[in-house]
Design a protein around this motif. Sequence first.
Motif, PDB file in Angstrom:
ATOM      1  N   TYR A  51       4.686 -22.838   1.650  1.00 56.51           N
ATOM      2  CA  TYR A  51       6.209 -22.303   1.218  1.00 56.51           C
ATOM      3  C   TYR A  51       5.923 -21.060   0.265  1.00 56.51           C
ATOM      4  CZ  TYR A  51      10.538 -22.388  -0.875  1.00 56.51           C
ATOM      5  OH  TYR A  51      11.938 -21.948  -1.441  1.00 56.51           O
ATOM      6  N   CYS A  52       6.782 -20.111   0.576  1.00 55.74           N
ATOM      7  CA  CYS A  52       6.755 -18.975  -0.195  1.00 55.74           C
ATOM      8  C   CYS A  52       7.996 -18.985  -1.414  1.00 55.74           C
ATOM      9  CB  CYS A  52       7.031 -17.703   0.604  1.00 55.74           C
ATOM     10  SG  CYS A  52       6.825 -16.090  -0.422  1.00 55.74           S
ATOM     11  N   LYS A  92      -7.935  -9.224   6.619  1.00 59.06           N
ATOM     12  CA  LYS A  92      -7.071  -8.297   7.593  1.00 59.06           C
ATOM     13  C   LYS A  92      -5.864  -7.823   6.384  1.00 59.06           C
ATOM     14  CE  LYS A  92      -7.906  -9.889  11.985  1.00 59.06           C
ATOM     15  NZ  LYS A  92      -7.412 -10.364  13.479  1.00 59.06           N
ATOM     16  N   THR A  93      -5.425  -8.713   5.656  1.00 56.73           N
ATOM     17  CA  THR A  93      -4.088  -8.358   4.979  1.00 56.73           C
ATOM     18  C   THR A  93      -4.688  -8.387   3.315  1.00 56.73           C
ATOM     19  OG1 THR A  93      -3.334 -10.760   4.580  1.00 56.73           O
ATOM     20  CG2 THR A  93      -2.360  -9.305   6.448  1.00 56.73           C
ATOM     21  N   ILE A 131      -8.916  -8.570  -6.362  1.00 56.90           N
ATOM     22  CA  ILE A 131      -8.289  -8.884  -5.069  1.00 56.90           C
ATOM     23  C   ILE A 131      -6.943  -8.261  -4.962  1.00 56.90           C
ATOM     24  CG2 ILE A 131      -7.532 -10.592  -3.322  1.00 56.90           C
ATOM     25  CD1 ILE A 131      -9.344 -12.621  -4.630  1.00 56.90           C
ATOM     26  N   ILE A 132      -6.695  -7.450  -3.983  1.00 54.95           N
ATOM     27  CA  ILE A 132      -5.327  -6.881  -3.653  1.00 54.95           C
ATOM     28  C   ILE A 132      -4.846  -7.422  -2.265  1.00 54.95           C
ATOM     29  CG2 ILE A 132      -4.094  -4.743  -3.592  1.00 54.95           C
ATOM     30  CD1 ILE A 132      -6.555  -3.201  -4.711  1.00 54.95           C
ATOM     31  N   TYR A 133      -3.487  -7.871  -2.458  1.00 57.73           N
ATOM     32  CA  TYR A 133      -3.162  -8.593  -1.179  1.00 57.73           C
ATOM     33  C   TYR A 133      -1.527  -8.768  -1.013  1.00 57.73           C
ATOM     34  CZ  TYR A 133      -2.894 -12.913  -3.911  1.00 57.73           C
ATOM     35  OH  TYR A 133      -2.583 -14.040  -4.916  1.00 57.73           O
ATOM     36  N   ASP A 134      -1.050  -8.917  -0.126  1.00 63.23           N
ATOM     37  CA  ASP A 134       0.265  -9.060   0.174  1.00 63.23           C
ATOM     38  C   ASP A 134       0.576 -10.481  -0.100  1.00 63.23           C
ATOM     39  OD1 ASP A 134       2.769  -9.794   1.462  1.00 63.23           O
ATOM     40  OD2 ASP A 134       2.811  -7.767   2.595  1.00 63.23           O
ATOM     41  N   LYS A 135       1.398 -11.006  -1.033  1.00 59.92           N
ATOM     42  CA  LYS A 135       1.456 -12.416  -1.512  1.00 59.92           C
ATOM     43  C   LYS A 135       2.373 -12.909  -0.512  1.00 59.92           C
ATOM     44  CE  LYS A 135       1.131 -15.960  -3.616  1.00 59.92           C
ATOM     45  NZ  LYS A 135      -0.503 -16.861  -3.872  1.00 59.92           N
ATOM     46  N   GLU A 136       3.478 -12.453   0.120  1.00 60.10           N
ATOM     47  CA  GLU A 136       4.369 -13.200   1.009  1.00 60.10           C
ATOM     48  C   GLU A 136       3.470 -13.334   2.404  1.00 60.10           C
ATOM     49  OE1 GLU A 136       8.654 -12.633   3.091  1.00 60.10           O
ATOM     50  OE2 GLU A 136       8.116 -11.137   1.537  1.00 60.10           O
ATOM     51  N   GLN A 137       2.787 -12.503   2.788  1.00 59.73           N
ATOM     52  CA  GLN A 137       2.087 -12.541   3.859  1.00 59.73           C
ATOM     53  C   GLN A 137       0.996 -13.603   4.031  1.00 59.73           C
ATOM     54  OE1 GLN A 137       2.495 -10.549   6.917  1.00 59.73           O
ATOM     55  NE2 GLN A 137       1.239 -12.296   7.872  1.00 59.73           N
ATOM     56  N   ARG A 168       1.137 -16.291   2.023  1.00 65.00           N
ATOM     57  CA  ARG A 168       1.699 -17.693   2.141  1.00 65.00           C
ATOM     58  C   ARG A 168       1.942 -17.877   3.561  1.00 65.00           C
ATOM     59  NH1 ARG A 168       1.567 -21.077  -1.764  1.00 65.00           N
ATOM     60  NH2 ARG A 168      -0.710 -20.056  -1.399  1.00 65.00           N
ATOM     61  N   GLU A 169       2.574 -16.871   4.315  1.00 63.09           N
ATOM     62  CA  GLU A 169       2.632 -17.269   5.904  1.00 63.09           C
ATOM     63  C   GLU A 169       1.559 -17.281   6.407  1.00 63.09           C
ATOM     64  OE1 GLU A 169       4.325 -14.210   9.380  1.00 63.09           O
ATOM     65  OE2 GLU A 169       5.161 -13.817   7.398  1.00 63.09           O
ATOM     66  N   ASP A 170       0.526 -16.665   6.301  1.00 62.25           N
ATOM     67  CA  ASP A 170      -0.890 -16.960   6.907  1.00 62.25           C
ATOM     68  C   ASP A 170      -1.405 -18.183   7.012  1.00 62.25           C
ATOM     69  OD1 ASP A 170      -0.767 -14.340   7.928  1.00 62.25           O
ATOM     70  OD2 ASP A 170      -2.118 -13.683   6.428  1.00 62.25           O
TER      71      ASP A 170
END
Length: 223
Positions: free
Chosen positions: A167-168, A140-141, A153-159, A161-163
């Motif tokens: 720890y970010c 999804k992200t 791969i393209i992705y939101d790194k902070e998201q 970590r959260e998913d």
Amino acid sequence: MIHTIQLYTNLSFEEKGSIESRFNKSIKEVMKDINNKKQGIKLSGINRACHYQVTVFVDVTKLLNRGNVYEEDYYEVKEKIDEAIEGLVGYSLELTLMRIDYRIDKYINSKAKRLILMHLYKKMIDKYGFKVKKGKKKYKTSVRYDSKSMQIIIYDKEQEREDNKKYCEDYEKNILRFEVKLLNKHLNYNKRKYNIEKELKYYFNEELQMKYMLSNIQKIVYR
């Protein structure tokens, strides 16, 4: 920049037995002890038909404790990998590269903007060369393209970590990450076609890294 790398070396069963005798424990327990001491390096092993294969996985950002990785960092990275191997067998060994992940990080402090970009990227082409878009609903992200020799791969790194409830780090916050993963099959092709040995030093070259990033990422998301 480089994100993660994977290398391997082969030990004879005699060498494996010598390690277990020296430490008076199984080789897997010895590697576990080393992993607990080495930030960013993880050793693992498996019995093959004629030898024992030791795999070294390295998260270069964790190893250096920073996001930016430069060509000149090769010597520090190589030294830390050699230390881990020497801690296991007592001496240095030649390591063969079997995977390397390149990345470009873009700082975008607006989560909404990152979500909009990911939404747009998901509408991009479904196939580039032999690389096919995977898991439209599952990821999804992120956007992911796979082939037998390479992954994008393209992705939101902070998201991410959260998913994964991890720890970010500061250098991972507000980051939209673009990755190109060169798999073992591609490295074998480069050795066969261009005589590029499967050694880490050849793939630490910044010009080569940028060539891979631009020739793959720009074909999907354009300038």
